[in-house]
Scaffold this motif. Structure first.
Motif, short mmCIF file in Angstrom:
data_model
loop_
_atom_site.label_atom_id
_atom_site.label_comp_id
_atom_site.label_asym_id
_atom_site.label_seq_id
_atom_site.Cartn_x
_atom_site.Cartn_y
_atom_site.Cartn_z
N VAL A 1 -1.63 5.01 11.21
CA VAL A 1 -0.24 5.01 10.76
C VAL A 1 0.10 3.70 10.05
O VAL A 1 0.85 3.70 9.07
CB VAL A 1 0.73 5.31 11.94
CG1 VAL A 1 0.77 4.16 12.94
CG2 VAL A 1 2.12 5.64 11.42
N GLU A 2 -0.47 2.59 10.51
CA GLU A 2 -0.25 1.30 9.85
C GLU A 2 -0.89 1.30 8.46
O GLU A 2 -0.31 0.81 7.50
CB GLU A 2 -0.84 0.15 10.68
CG GLU A 2 -0.17 -0.04 12.01
CD GLU A 2 -0.94 -0.96 12.94
OE1 GLU A 2 -0.28 -1.58 13.79
OE2 GLU A 2 -2.19 -1.06 12.82
N PHE A 3 -2.09 1.85 8.39
CA PHE A 3 -2.78 1.97 7.11
C PHE A 3 -1.94 2.80 6.14
O PHE A 3 -1.75 2.42 4.98
CB PHE A 3 -4.16 2.61 7.31
CG PHE A 3 -4.94 2.78 6.04
CD1 PHE A 3 -5.79 1.78 5.60
CD2 PHE A 3 -4.80 3.93 5.28
CE1 PHE A 3 -6.50 1.93 4.43
CE2 PHE A 3 -5.51 4.09 4.11
CZ PHE A 3 -6.37 3.08 3.67
N ALA A 4 -1.44 3.94 6.62
CA ALA A 4 -0.65 4.84 5.78
C ALA A 4 0.60 4.13 5.25
O ALA A 4 0.95 4.27 4.07
CB ALA A 4 -0.26 6.09 6.56
N LEU A 5 1.26 3.39 6.09
CA LEU A 5 2.46 2.66 5.66
C LEU A 5 2.12 1.58 4.65
O LEU A 5 2.82 1.41 3.64
CB LEU A 5 3.18 2.06 6.86
CG LEU A 5 3.91 3.04 7.77
CD1 LEU A 5 4.40 2.35 9.04
CD2 LEU A 5 5.08 3.69 7.03
N GLU A 6 1.06 0.85 4.91
CA GLU A 6 0.64 -0.25 4.03
C GLU A 6 0.30 0.23 2.63
O GLU A 6 0.63 -0.41 1.63
CB GLU A 6 -0.56 -0.98 4.63
CG GLU A 6 -1.16 -2.05 3.76
CD GLU A 6 -0.35 -3.33 3.72
OE1 GLU A 6 -0.52 -4.10 2.77
OE2 GLU A 6 0.45 -3.56 4.64
N TYR A 7 -0.36 1.40 2.52
CA TYR A 7 -0.86 1.88 1.24
C TYR A 7 -0.10 3.09 0.69
O TYR A 7 -0.54 3.68 -0.30
CB TYR A 7 -2.36 2.15 1.32
CG TYR A 7 -3.12 0.87 1.55
CD1 TYR A 7 -3.29 -0.04 0.51
CD2 TYR A 7 -3.60 0.54 2.81
CE1 TYR A 7 -3.95 -1.24 0.73
CE2 TYR A 7 -4.26 -0.66 3.03
CZ TYR A 7 -4.43 -1.55 1.98
OH TYR A 7 -5.07 -2.74 2.20
N GLY A 8 0.99 3.44 1.31
CA GLY A 8 1.82 4.53 0.78
C GLY A 8 1.16 5.89 0.82
O GLY A 8 1.28 6.67 -0.13
N VAL A 9 0.48 6.18 1.92
CA VAL A 9 -0.19 7.48 2.06
C VAL A 9 0.65 8.34 2.99
O VAL A 9 0.93 7.97 4.13
CB VAL A 9 -1.61 7.31 2.65
CG1 VAL A 9 -2.32 8.66 2.74
CG2 VAL A 9 -2.42 6.32 1.83
#
Length: 178
Positions: A74-82
């Motif tokens: 979820v952190e990855f998704a937020l960071e990269y707009g996924v």
């Protein structure tokens, strides 16, 4: 006398090799669809470019190798707009790699599991030659890999270190057990 000549030839080969390495960095790939995009973490713009390819419909899957174990999807998704739909179907995070060699091993294992027909390797321009070399060593012979370099402005220090890492990889690579 002969030792001096041999050393002179080796020094010239090293110098010309470094000049070639520094002035002819790999370039971005043409906009062509790829079955899967793989990206080792570590350089600015790499993951952003891979996710942009996914959003543009130029790939069905993105595999990110070498993600820190503390990063949650979820952190990855937020960071990269996924968005969550793309995270669920199309983005896989790999947490086992720590360097370029282990990135190649992790990507090759993912390829063996997922069975894409070809890859688009996204990494920094100064890192592309070594990353592609290490990856191709671990993939089946002839497996299609498109090199898609993210343009950077590397320092002399980065180029100098990467050039020597590439030389070391080529010298040690054939003798290293997988």
């Amino acid at each position: 006398m002969i030792v001096r000549r041999v050393l002179s030839v080796l020094l010239l080969a090293w110098a010309f090799g470094f000049i070639w390495f520094a002035v002819s960095l790999p370039r971005p790939a043409a906009a062509t669809p790829a079955d899967a995009v793989v990206v080792p973490t570590g350089g600015k713009g790499r993951i952003d470019h891979a996710i942009a390819l996914l959003h543009a419909g130029e790939t069905r899957q993105v595999f990110v190798s070498g993600v820190d174990r503390e990063v949650r999807p979820v952190e990855f998704a937020l960071e990269y707009g996924v968005d969550s739909a793309h995270m669920a179907c199309c983005v896989t995070l790999g947490f086992d790699a720590l360097d370029t060699r282990s990135n190649a091993r992790e990507i090759a294992a993912w390829v063996a599991r997922e069975k894409p027909r070809g890859l688009r390797l996204v990494t920094s321009d100064w890192h592309m030659r070594r990353a592609a070399y290490e990856l191709r060593r671990r993939l089946p012979p002839g497996f299609p890999v498109t090199e898609d370099a993210v343009p950077t402005n590397p320092s002399f220090r980065i180029l100098f270190l990467e050039y020597h890492k590439l030389i070391a990889a080529r010298l040690v690579g054939p003798f290293e057990p997988d």
